[in-house]
Design a protein around this motif. Structure first.
Motif, PDB file in Angstrom:
ATOM      1  N   ASP A 238     -33.662   7.043 -53.565  1.00 48.03           N
ATOM      2  CA  ASP A 238     -34.493   6.136 -54.358  1.00 48.03           C
ATOM      3  C   ASP A 238     -33.580   5.172 -55.116  1.00 48.03           C
ATOM      4  N   PRO A 239     -32.911   4.281 -54.391  1.00 46.84           N
ATOM      5  CA  PRO A 239     -31.935   3.395 -55.058  1.00 46.84           C
ATOM      6  C   PRO A 239     -32.569   2.457 -56.080  1.00 46.84           C
ATOM      7  N   LEU A 240     -33.840   2.110 -55.911  1.00 49.24           N
ATOM      8  CA  LEU A 240     -34.506   1.188 -56.840  1.00 49.24           C
ATOM      9  C   LEU A 240     -35.260   1.916 -57.953  1.00 49.24           C
ATOM     10  N   GLY A 241     -35.244   3.244 -57.943  1.00 52.51           N
ATOM     11  CA  GLY A 241     -35.914   3.997 -58.992  1.00 52.51           C
ATOM     12  C   GLY A 241     -37.416   3.837 -58.996  1.00 52.51           C
ATOM     13  N   LEU A 242     -38.029   3.807 -57.816  1.00 52.36           N
ATOM     14  CA  LEU A 242     -39.474   3.605 -57.726  1.00 52.36           C
ATOM     15  C   LEU A 242     -40.269   4.912 -57.821  1.00 52.36           C
ATOM     16  N   LYS A 243     -39.601   6.047 -57.706  1.00 54.56           N
ATOM     17  CA  LYS A 243     -40.316   7.320 -57.726  1.00 54.56           C
ATOM     18  C   LYS A 243     -40.843   7.610 -59.122  1.00 54.56           C
TER      19      LYS A 243
END
Length: 288
Positions: A238-243
């Motif tokens: 989750d590189p963009l921190g969307l979780k």
């Protein structure tokens, strides 16, 4: 000569006197020691005897019943015999083992009373859709393995759908600026191995990482088994921190991913069949 004999006689008499004196002293000393030793032994014996009698008397008194108490009706209660012990019946009912609490995974706790143990994916308008009964009476690990396969194929299908459109209609490394090139189904045989090798190497590395995160190692458990603490599809990428951290928001995002993945699988299959029928690209079929 007479003087010598006289001297010898005097010496013998002196020795005899000394012998008598020493014998007398020896007998008196021995008799005195014997008397004192006898008194000491008698005294110790008497003390030990008294101590033994005291202990015996105390122990006997401890087990001596008290004097019986007489009531107005002259009834004597005796406690000479203890009441016989009654063995309590042992319960033979099976004891159910305590079930340890299940740790929630991304807010999900398996519930066998719900379809697919309560995993997200039962989306309106169809809700839970399993007409062929693939998950009917299936154990938890089997349901998790099916969901893992669904999510992985959905993600691949979403990338494949975009790949069909971009690979056929935009400049590429293999075909350059010419956008009217070979359809997607026939591109792999025409691409050189120097381009395909890094592509397949990246696929193998990502699959190995995914297997190490979610799957039990061979030899440590049954084959093709997911870890108990693994949530299907959650490979911690989750590189963009969307979780989302909230369980409800995570379930909502999971439903969206499943919906798009299912649609993408149908779309990718349709694109593949369409190109095989008339040999034209997707956008070309649409008039672009």
């Amino acid at each position: 000569m007479h003087q010598i004999k006289y001297s010898i006689a005097c010496c013998i008499c002196f020795i005899s006197v000394l012998k008598l004196v020493f014998t007398k002293i020896y007998h008196q000393t021995f008799q005195l020691l014997h008397t004192r030793l006898h008194k000491t032994i008698n005294s110790n014996f008497k003390m030990k005897l008294l101590a033994l009698l005291s202990l015996t008397t105390g122990a006997a008194c401890a087990f001596t019943p008290n004097a019986p108490s007489v009531s107005n009706t002259n009834t004597v209660i005796r406690m000479s015999e203890a009441a016989p012990a009654v063995d309590e019946p042992v319960s033979m009912e099976p004891v159910e083992p305590e079930v340890p609490p299940v740790t929630p995974i991304n807010g999900w706790v398996p519930d066998e009373n719900k379809p697919c143990y309560g995993l997200p994916g039962a989306i309106a308008p169809l809700g839970f859709f399993d007409p062929l009964g693939f998950t009917k009476d299936m154990e938890l690990l089997g349901v998790k393995r099916f969901r893992e396969a669904e999510i992985m194929h959905g993600r691949v299908a979403m990338m494949a759908t975009i790949g069909y459109l971009i690979g056929e209609s935009t400049p590429t490394i293999a075909y350059g600026m010419n956008v009217h090139h070979t359809i997607a189904n026939n591109q792999i045989p025409e691409i050189p191995g120097t381009v395909l090798f890094p592509f397949f190497l990246a696929i193998n590395i990502t699959e190995a990482v995914r297997a190490s995160i979610g799957w039990v190692e061979p030899g440590l458990g049954p084959l093709f088994t997911l870890r108990e603490s693994y949530y299907p599809g959650d490979i911690r990428f989750d590189p963009l921190g969307l979780k989302p951290s909230d369980p409800k928001e995570f379930e909502n995002m999971q439903n969206k991913e499943l919906s798009n993945g299912r649609l993408a699988m149908l779309a990718a299959a349709g694109m593949c069949v369409q190109e095989q029928i008339n040999g034209k690209g997707i956008l070309e079929n649409l008039g672009f």
